[in-house]
Design a protein around this motif. Sequence first.
Motif, PDB file in Angstrom:
ATOM      1  N   UNK A  28     122.436  38.752  93.276  1.00  0.00           N
ATOM      2  CA  UNK A  28     121.854  40.046  92.934  1.00  0.00           C
ATOM      3  C   UNK A  28     120.673  40.357  93.864  1.00  0.00           C
ATOM      4  N   UNK A  29     120.556  41.619  94.259  1.00  0.00           N
ATOM      5  CA  UNK A  29     119.487  42.024  95.187  1.00  0.00           C
ATOM      6  C   UNK A  29     118.149  42.160  94.453  1.00  0.00           C
ATOM      7  N   UNK A  30     117.593  41.021  94.061  1.00  0.00           N
ATOM      8  CA  UNK A  30     116.317  41.086  93.347  1.00  0.00           C
ATOM      9  C   UNK A  30     115.193  40.415  94.123  1.00  0.00           C
ATOM     10  N   UNK A  31     115.451  40.021  95.377  1.00  0.00           N
ATOM     11  CA  UNK A  31     114.405  39.445  96.219  1.00  0.00           C
ATOM     12  C   UNK A  31     114.459  40.083  97.592  1.00  0.00           C
ATOM     13  N   UNK A  32     113.287  40.349  98.185  1.00  0.00           N
ATOM     14  CA  UNK A  32     113.255  41.024  99.483  1.00  0.00           C
ATOM     15  C   UNK A  32     114.083  40.298 100.552  1.00  0.00           C
ATOM     16  N   UNK A  33     114.070  38.965 100.523  1.00  0.00           N
ATOM     17  CA  UNK A  33     114.820  38.190 101.516  1.00  0.00           C
ATOM     18  C   UNK A  33     116.304  38.504 101.479  1.00  0.00           C
ATOM     19  N   UNK A  34     116.794  38.710 100.287  1.00  0.00           N
ATOM     20  CA  UNK A  34     118.224  39.004 100.143  1.00  0.00           C
ATOM     21  C   UNK A  34     118.551  40.384 100.696  1.00  0.00           C
ATOM     22  N   UNK A  41     126.218  52.798 107.789  1.00  0.00           N
ATOM     23  CA  UNK A  41     124.857  52.454 107.372  1.00  0.00           C
ATOM     24  C   UNK A  41     124.900  51.979 105.926  1.00  0.00           C
ATOM     25  N   UNK A  42     124.139  50.925 105.646  1.00  0.00           N
ATOM     26  CA  UNK A  42     124.096  50.405 104.280  1.00  0.00           C
ATOM     27  C   UNK A  42     122.705  50.658 103.708  1.00  0.00           C
ATOM     28  N   UNK A  43     122.662  51.391 102.614  1.00  0.00           N
ATOM     29  CA  UNK A  43     121.404  51.670 101.918  1.00  0.00           C
ATOM     30  C   UNK A  43     121.418  50.927 100.591  1.00  0.00           C
ATOM     31  N   UNK A  44     120.683  49.811 100.512  1.00  0.00           N
ATOM     32  CA  UNK A  44     120.741  49.032  99.274  1.00  0.00           C
ATOM     33  C   UNK A  44     119.882  49.630  98.167  1.00  0.00           C
ATOM     34  N   UNK A  45     120.370  49.475  96.953  1.00  0.00           N
ATOM     35  CA  UNK A  45     119.546  49.700  95.768  1.00  0.00           C
ATOM     36  C   UNK A  45     119.048  48.325  95.327  1.00  0.00           C
ATOM     37  N   UNK A  46     117.763  48.222  95.071  1.00  0.00           N
ATOM     38  CA  UNK A  46     117.254  46.946  94.599  1.00  0.00           C
ATOM     39  C   UNK A  46     117.499  46.784  93.111  1.00  0.00           C
ATOM     40  N   UNK A  47     117.499  45.537  92.680  1.00  0.00           N
ATOM     41  CA  UNK A  47     117.614  45.280  91.238  1.00  0.00           C
ATOM     42  C   UNK A  47     116.337  45.769  90.557  1.00  0.00           C
ATOM     43  N   UNK A  48     116.507  46.495  89.481  1.00  0.00           N
ATOM     44  CA  UNK A  48     115.342  46.978  88.741  1.00  0.00           C
ATOM     45  C   UNK A  48     114.672  45.820  88.013  1.00  0.00           C
TER      46      UNK A  48
END
Lengths: 320, 420
Positions: free
Chosen positions: B93-99, B114-121
Amino acid sequence: MLSKKNLQLNERGELHHLLAIEGLPRKILERILDTAESFVGVNEREVKVVPLLRGKSIFNVFFENSTRTRTTFEIAAKRLSADVVSLDVARSSTSKGESILDTIANLSAMHADMFVVRHAASGAPYLIAQNVAPHVHVINAGDGRHEHPTQGLLDVFTIRRYKKDFSNLTVAIVGDILHSRVARSQIHALTTLGVPELRVIGPQTLLPTEIERLGVRVFTSLEAGLKGVDVVTMLRLQNERMTGALLPSASEYFSRYGLTPQKLALAKPDAIVLHPGPMNRGVEIDSAVADGKQSVILPQVTYGIAVRMAVMAILAGATR
Amino acid sequence: MKIAIRGGRVIDPSTGVDRISDVFIAAGKIAAIGAPPNDWHANKEVNAAGLVVAPGLVDLAVHVKRGTLATELAAAVAGGVTSIVCPPDTDPVLDEPGLVDMLRMRADAQHSAHVYPLGALTKALGGEQLAELSKLAQAGCIGFSQADAPMIDTQALWRAMQYAATFGYTLWLRAEDFHLAKDGSAHDGEVSSRLGLNGIPSFAETVAIARITELMQGVNVKCHISKISTARGVQMIRDAKARGLKLTSDVSIHQLHLTEVDIGHFNSNFRLSPPLRTGRDRDALIEGVRDGTINAVVSDHTPRPLEAKQAPFGEAAPGATAVELLLSLTLRLAESAKFSLPDALAMITSRAAAAAGIPGGGLAVGAVADVCVFDAGAYRHITAASLKSAGKNTPFIGYELPGVVRATIAAGHLAYEHVA
């Protein structure tokens, strides 16, 4: 669309799988009932076996346990002289779908001619029917809360035996319609056979959304719903429905929806009482009714064998 | 690389341009439209006569799992999509900046969409502990989301809104009440009752919209509601926007074509989240797209392995592979619901980019050159083999759909070219 083609019928319109009552033409239902009639005689003889399915292999594959239903299918198959193998397939929680098709592929490799399938998930027999070889037949022995077509057939067979004609009957199905595959099969069977008034009776928590679209009248009062009916089907209320927000307790349910002799007296005097079993005495039905003279619950079990023999024989093409 | 796209019908919904013209691309940008720039010589000529030249598509919901990025980006550009918004339910899950850094690095290496990520809330999408939103935003997250995971605790949602509002971040939220939808697999109605499937009532959505919009009322936060599915939901969003809430929304293209009836005999390709609803809902969703209540149409691309779909309906994984079908399904919608081609393209280009607050979705001179060249009159037969995505699970297998992508240019690179 491909997905909407009637999977149950072959290109000649004959029954190839029995997956659901919904969508089956009246002609086919009547043929099953008529064929079952001829097997009632077989079951009353001293030698209760006919050689119609000699050499055929029937596999009972029960992903959900049910000793009673499985046993009646076994008896039916044996009386038709088929070879029967019954498997209680423990459900794998990790690879559900995969395990169903893998199980079926393995059994197919043993040259099964017919699968009798029960599964806790609605629609599982469809998945199987879509993945077996073209000559293999699938009988749905109960899938989730969807259908239990042989039960529906034996119910209408029983009703026909006692009432002769469907065209002037009022039938009530009482109890947990929401979770009942028996109710759905019986509703489709009765509407297809021309029953003019079909009622479902239960608290709102146990009635499926838009159930009236299936051609039934909805009652929430047992007393009002039973007035003048010819046939009452009581559904089993499972214990797990008593936890949570569906119902407060078994005793409160019984006080509202339990069938007692007093409540049955609201129906026609010659009304019959059905129950698919196993019964919860004192929860949905009073013992005085279950064992009373209007009860046809034990004949249902007897006829169940004949109906399942009929379905198997018709699917195997042994009755032409 | 210098690319000339010659003689196509250039449609830019962001500016209203719709004319036969040439498009010139250099140094990753749109260099000119019409007459070539001075000293022009192209490395690559694309003959677009009879074709449409549109902005690369912007798809606001493309789920990408570990190890599938290259395949799914290839699928995206094959479908003319040059920008994707990726929900945080990647693995991990994208919950850390490194990821997030890693995802963007891998995406850049593909020279593709282009990939625009949504971060984990929230941490691990658990719905309780806020993730480090500022750090995630610095790493490139364009908003924050629970993906399809629930946010059961209303106070946590309220606090998340306040925190996001503090820094001007947008929350991307599903509108589905966890308990009302729990165990459900189909719209709660006639079809689920017939099939004996656990229902997900319409009010699972509307109760959730009410919760979000009531909380927003007191917090000056931007929210984007993903994948609306009900007629009543459309009306509630219309009303909330009229009240001045900073609200945008999208709808999955599946909801604009299909209804609960299409499930047929438990066809698990039709198991979607939210579930397919009624014809009345579908019509209201289309009108919501038309009047702008719903800002964007998304593919909700959710590729699944074969075995995840080869299961009884209620046990099958929800979702469909769709990024390659977004253009074709939008063109089909334009036919059936009578949208002009520019209006239809706007839903999947300019309007989508504007709702997400990301670049792209237009063909302005000087903008990043994201272009989709397609044949609007040609038809394609959808088969599992015809899909580039690892997922073959779509309700539209067997369909003949309009629209064949001939070339996709992402940031000035020829990312996809159709070989006949």
